[in-house]
Scaffold this motif. Sequence first.
Motif, PDB file in Angstrom:
ATOM      1  N   ILE A 161       0.825  -1.211   0.000  1.00  0.00           N
ATOM      2  CA  ILE A 161       0.000   0.000   0.000  1.00  0.00           C
ATOM      3  C   ILE A 161       0.860   1.262   0.000  1.00  0.00           C
ATOM      4  CG2 ILE A 161      -1.942  -1.184   1.083  1.00  0.00           C
ATOM      5  CD1 ILE A 161      -1.230   0.158   3.714  1.00  0.00           C
ATOM      6  N   GLY A 162       2.179   1.084  -0.074  1.00  0.00           N
ATOM      7  CA  GLY A 162       3.071   2.214  -0.269  1.00  0.00           C
ATOM      8  C   GLY A 162       3.313   3.087   0.944  1.00  0.00           C
ATOM      9  N   VAL A 163       3.455   2.482   2.125  1.00  0.00           N
ATOM     10  CA  VAL A 163       3.713   3.259   3.338  1.00  0.00           C
ATOM     11  C   VAL A 163       4.930   2.688   4.070  1.00  0.00           C
ATOM     12  CG1 VAL A 163       1.290   3.898   3.592  1.00  0.00           C
ATOM     13  CG2 VAL A 163       2.149   1.860   4.759  1.00  0.00           C
ATOM     14  N   ASN A 164       5.521   3.511   4.939  1.00  0.00           N
ATOM     15  CA  ASN A 164       6.656   3.105   5.754  1.00  0.00           C
ATOM     16  C   ASN A 164       6.211   2.906   7.197  1.00  0.00           C
ATOM     17  OD1 ASN A 164       8.610   3.383   3.626  1.00  0.00           O
ATOM     18  ND2 ASN A 164       8.537   5.607   3.930  1.00  0.00           N
ATOM     19  N   ILE A 165       6.559   1.773   7.779  1.00  0.00           N
ATOM     20  CA  ILE A 165       6.249   1.516   9.187  1.00  0.00           C
ATOM     21  C   ILE A 165       7.257   2.284  10.039  1.00  0.00           C
ATOM     22  CG2 ILE A 165       6.091  -0.225  11.001  1.00  0.00           C
ATOM     23  CD1 ILE A 165       5.313  -2.249   8.817  1.00  0.00           C
ATOM     24  N   THR A 166       6.751   3.216  10.843  1.00  0.00           N
ATOM     25  CA  THR A 166       7.619   4.066  11.654  1.00  0.00           C
ATOM     26  C   THR A 166       7.552   3.748  13.145  1.00  0.00           C
ATOM     27  OG1 THR A 166       5.877   5.749  11.802  1.00  0.00           O
ATOM     28  CG2 THR A 166       7.489   5.971  10.001  1.00  0.00           C
ATOM     29  N   ASN A 167       6.477   3.135  13.589  1.00  0.00           N
ATOM     30  CA  ASN A 167       6.307   2.804  15.005  1.00  0.00           C
ATOM     31  C   ASN A 167       5.606   1.456  15.143  1.00  0.00           C
ATOM     32  OD1 ASN A 167       6.895   5.399  16.893  1.00  0.00           O
ATOM     33  ND2 ASN A 167       6.099   6.067  14.905  1.00  0.00           N
ATOM     34  N   VAL A 168       6.014   0.713  16.157  1.00  0.00           N
ATOM     35  CA  VAL A 168       5.411  -0.585  16.451  1.00  0.00           C
ATOM     36  C   VAL A 168       5.113  -0.625  17.952  1.00  0.00           C
ATOM     37  CG1 VAL A 168       5.632  -3.072  16.269  1.00  0.00           C
ATOM     38  CG2 VAL A 168       6.834  -1.613  14.640  1.00  0.00           C
ATOM     39  N   PHE A 169       3.900  -1.030  18.305  1.00  0.00           N
ATOM     40  CA  PHE A 169       3.464  -1.049  19.698  1.00  0.00           C
ATOM     41  C   PHE A 169       2.992  -2.451  20.096  1.00  0.00           C
ATOM     42  CE2 PHE A 169       2.520   3.124  17.961  1.00  0.00           C
ATOM     43  CZ  PHE A 169       2.910   4.017  18.949  1.00  0.00           C
ATOM     44  N   ASP A 170       3.243  -2.802  21.349  1.00  0.00           N
ATOM     45  CA  ASP A 170       2.519  -3.899  21.994  1.00  0.00           C
ATOM     46  C   ASP A 170       1.757  -3.303  23.166  1.00  0.00           C
ATOM     47  OD1 ASP A 170       2.774  -6.433  20.720  1.00  0.00           O
ATOM     48  OD2 ASP A 170       4.896  -6.468  21.265  1.00  0.00           O
ATOM     49  N   THR A 171       0.471  -3.629  23.267  1.00  0.00           N
ATOM     50  CA  THR A 171      -0.335  -3.091  24.357  1.00  0.00           C
ATOM     51  C   THR A 171       0.080  -3.664  25.706  1.00  0.00           C
ATOM     52  OG1 THR A 171      -2.007  -4.811  23.964  1.00  0.00           O
ATOM     53  CG2 THR A 171      -2.363  -2.659  22.911  1.00  0.00           C
ATOM     54  N   HIS A 172       0.758  -4.830  25.678  1.00  0.00           N
ATOM     55  CA  HIS A 172       1.214  -5.468  26.909  1.00  0.00           C
ATOM     56  C   HIS A 172       2.177  -6.590  26.527  1.00  0.00           C
ATOM     57  CE1 HIS A 172      -2.157  -7.906  25.483  1.00  0.00           C
ATOM     58  NE2 HIS A 172      -1.696  -8.909  26.209  1.00  0.00           N
ATOM     59  N   LEU A 173       2.774  -7.211  27.509  1.00  0.00           N
ATOM     60  CA  LEU A 173       3.629  -8.372  27.252  1.00  0.00           C
ATOM     61  C   LEU A 173       2.729  -9.584  27.058  1.00  0.00           C
ATOM     62  CD1 LEU A 173       6.760  -9.151  27.271  1.00  0.00           C
ATOM     63  CD2 LEU A 173       6.208 -10.222  29.459  1.00  0.00           C
ATOM     64  N   SER A 236      -0.688  -3.178  31.086  1.00  0.00           N
ATOM     65  CA  SER A 236      -1.629  -3.102  29.962  1.00  0.00           C
ATOM     66  C   SER A 236      -2.008  -1.663  29.633  1.00  0.00           C
ATOM     67  CB  SER A 236      -2.901  -3.889  30.275  1.00  0.00           C
ATOM     68  OG  SER A 236      -2.652  -5.274  30.290  1.00  0.00           O
ATOM     69  N   THR A 237      -1.909  -1.315  28.364  1.00  0.00           N
ATOM     70  CA  THR A 237      -2.144   0.055  27.917  1.00  0.00           C
ATOM     71  C   THR A 237      -3.097   0.044  26.728  1.00  0.00           C
ATOM     72  OG1 THR A 237       0.071   0.716  28.626  1.00  0.00           O
ATOM     73  CG2 THR A 237      -1.035   2.145  27.038  1.00  0.00           C
ATOM     74  N   SER A 238      -4.128   0.877  26.787  1.00  0.00           N
ATOM     75  CA  SER A 238      -5.075   1.013  25.685  1.00  0.00           C
ATOM     76  C   SER A 238      -4.712   2.244  24.865  1.00  0.00           C
ATOM     77  CB  SER A 238      -6.496   1.164  26.228  1.00  0.00           C
ATOM     78  OG  SER A 238      -6.836   0.094  27.075  1.00  0.00           O
ATOM     79  N   PHE A 239      -5.058   2.213  23.590  1.00  0.00           N
ATOM     80  CA  PHE A 239      -4.761   3.336  22.697  1.00  0.00           C
ATOM     81  C   PHE A 239      -6.055   3.928  22.146  1.00  0.00           C
ATOM     82  CE2 PHE A 239      -0.737   0.898  21.225  1.00  0.00           C
ATOM     83  CZ  PHE A 239      -0.146   1.105  22.457  1.00  0.00           C
ATOM     84  N   ILE A 240      -6.116   5.246  22.077  1.00  0.00           N
ATOM     85  CA  ILE A 240      -7.170   5.898  21.294  1.00  0.00           C
ATOM     86  C   ILE A 240      -6.524   6.447  20.029  1.00  0.00           C
ATOM     87  CG2 ILE A 240      -8.710   7.879  21.131  1.00  0.00           C
ATOM     88  CD1 ILE A 240      -9.465   7.514  23.983  1.00  0.00           C
ATOM     89  N   VAL A 241      -7.088   6.098  18.893  1.00  0.00           N
ATOM     90  CA  VAL A 241      -6.582   6.563  17.605  1.00  0.00           C
ATOM     91  C   VAL A 241      -7.610   7.514  16.992  1.00  0.00           C
ATOM     92  CG1 VAL A 241      -5.886   5.884  15.280  1.00  0.00           C
ATOM     93  CG2 VAL A 241      -5.237   4.468  17.233  1.00  0.00           C
ATOM     94  N   ASP A 242      -7.168   8.722  16.699  1.00  0.00           N
ATOM     95  CA  ASP A 242      -7.985   9.680  15.943  1.00  0.00           C
ATOM     96  C   ASP A 242      -9.287  10.048  16.647  1.00  0.00           C
ATOM     97  OD1 ASP A 242      -7.590  11.130  13.567  1.00  0.00           O
ATOM     98  OD2 ASP A 242      -9.138   9.988  12.539  1.00  0.00           O
ATOM     99  N   ASP A 243      -9.304   9.905  17.972  1.00  0.00           N
ATOM    100  CA  ASP A 243     -10.505  10.195  18.767  1.00  0.00           C
ATOM    101  C   ASP A 243     -11.721   9.384  18.324  1.00  0.00           C
ATOM    102  OD1 ASP A 243      -9.300  12.110  20.457  1.00  0.00           O
ATOM    103  OD2 ASP A 243      -9.500  13.645  18.896  1.00  0.00           O
ATOM    104  N   ALA A 244     -11.479   8.260  17.656  1.00  0.00           N
ATOM    105  CA  ALA A 244     -12.596   7.462  17.139  1.00  0.00           C
ATOM    106  C   ALA A 244     -12.480   5.975  17.473  1.00  0.00           C
ATOM    107  CB  ALA A 244     -12.696   7.630  15.622  1.00  0.00           C
ATOM    108  N   LEU A 247      -8.360   0.918  21.047  1.00  0.00           N
ATOM    109  CA  LEU A 247      -7.686  -0.370  20.987  1.00  0.00           C
ATOM    110  C   LEU A 247      -7.445  -0.834  22.410  1.00  0.00           C
ATOM    111  CD1 LEU A 247      -7.266   0.872  18.132  1.00  0.00           C
ATOM    112  CD2 LEU A 247      -5.135  -0.416  18.012  1.00  0.00           C
ATOM    113  N   THR A 248      -8.147  -1.895  22.806  1.00  0.00           N
ATOM    114  CA  THR A 248      -8.212  -2.293  24.213  1.00  0.00           C
ATOM    115  C   THR A 248      -7.224  -3.373  24.600  1.00  0.00           C
ATOM    116  OG1 THR A 248      -9.973  -3.877  23.684  1.00  0.00           O
ATOM    117  CG2 THR A 248     -10.648  -1.665  24.389  1.00  0.00           C
ATOM    118  N   GLY A 249      -6.412  -3.863  23.653  1.00  0.00           N
ATOM    119  CA  GLY A 249      -5.516  -4.953  23.993  1.00  0.00           C
ATOM    120  C   GLY A 249      -6.305  -6.152  24.482  1.00  0.00           C
ATOM    121  N   ASP A 250      -5.868  -6.733  25.615  1.00  0.00           N
ATOM    122  CA  ASP A 250      -6.565  -7.897  26.172  1.00  0.00           C
ATOM    123  C   ASP A 250      -7.331  -7.554  27.441  1.00  0.00           C
ATOM    124  OD1 ASP A 250      -5.799  -9.563  24.147  1.00  0.00           O
ATOM    125  OD2 ASP A 250      -4.115 -10.464  25.220  1.00  0.00           O
TER     126      ASP A 250
END
Length: 375
Positions: A161-173, A236-244, A247-250
């Motif tokens: 899709i023509g993009v570069n991966i700049t960051n990688v996250f794990d919500t937890h171990l 454990s860490t949850s992410f909010i993306v774009d205020d929409a 991502l709750t992990g486990d």
Amino acid sequence: MAVREMHASEVARNVIEKKELFILDVRNEADFSDWKIEGKKFKYYNIPYFELLDGIENIMGKIPENSQVLVVCAKEGSSIMVAEMLSEAGIDVAYLKGGMKAWSEYLEPVKVGKLKNGGELYQFVRLGKGCLSYMVVSNGEAAVIDATRMADKFVNFAQEIGVNITNVFDTHLHADHISGGRKIAELTGATYWLPSKDADEVVFEYEALDGDNEVLIGNSTIKIHALYSPGHTIGSTSFIVDDAYLLTGDILFIDSIGRPDLAGMAEDWVGDLRESLYTRYRDLSDELLVLPAHFMIIEELNTDGSVAEKLGALFTNNHGLNIEDESEFRRVVTENLPPQPNAYKEIRETNMGKITPDEEKQREMEIGPNRCAVK
């Protein structure tokens, strides 16, 4: 009739599109009972292949004559043998290429939504294992969240899709599957993020998720600072993306909640789990689309194959979010834990960087269903 091979991708389409398929599973009964290919309209018959070495006459009455038949085994060898015998008997039959190992590793990418300032959010559905990974794409950049160990699948998709991966996250171990996060970071030069409270024993370099991070991906911000959500693990860490998107992990699933015991700390962490679900998440918008790191049952899939639901709907329908009495919550959570995931201690040590199993050993460690949720 000729025997054809059916790839995991075709089986996945049958699952998502709710098509009929008859599966003849020739693994041992215990393996079949523990873990099989799930489909809304699938029908099954299980018999160990060694009982068919002298012929298939005794099972012909069990095989439908006017239905596509798929023979499944662990690695494909036994299923080819049985499929050939069925074909000689006039049955329209295929075998699963690569067997259950291939099914366990297949990822189905699904676009779950667009971002406000351009870009998309993709969910990678690991149908055979119940794992869910994510890629946030914006303005030529991408972040990967909760990647499975098949790192090349994410790298290749980003290239396509023509993009570069700049960051990688794990919500937890993770304890149920081997993370591909560090591998993706190594392949792409991306920054690898991990909650520091889960990283006491890791032996590699990482960027710490400590509760006050905001990471810009293209034109979109992944907000982390308000969403420290312990309970499944202490970090454990949850992410909010774009205020929409949430991502709750486990911590929170569509039909259940996370288990707090995979580090042997159920009694200590159950209170954290309740606070994350009943206090931290209650302060968030009901309109956030919940995107968990796992699903438990095939019924959780939406019509497009995605696994997602509004947070408000989960507060209404998810039993784990509706146990008002705290002592009852503690009892339900600690007394309804499924068996531990296969090789979970070794998986945790692998994700810490303490051991480095070879590819075949990693496959063996992950065999079986995911068991991240309270029943």
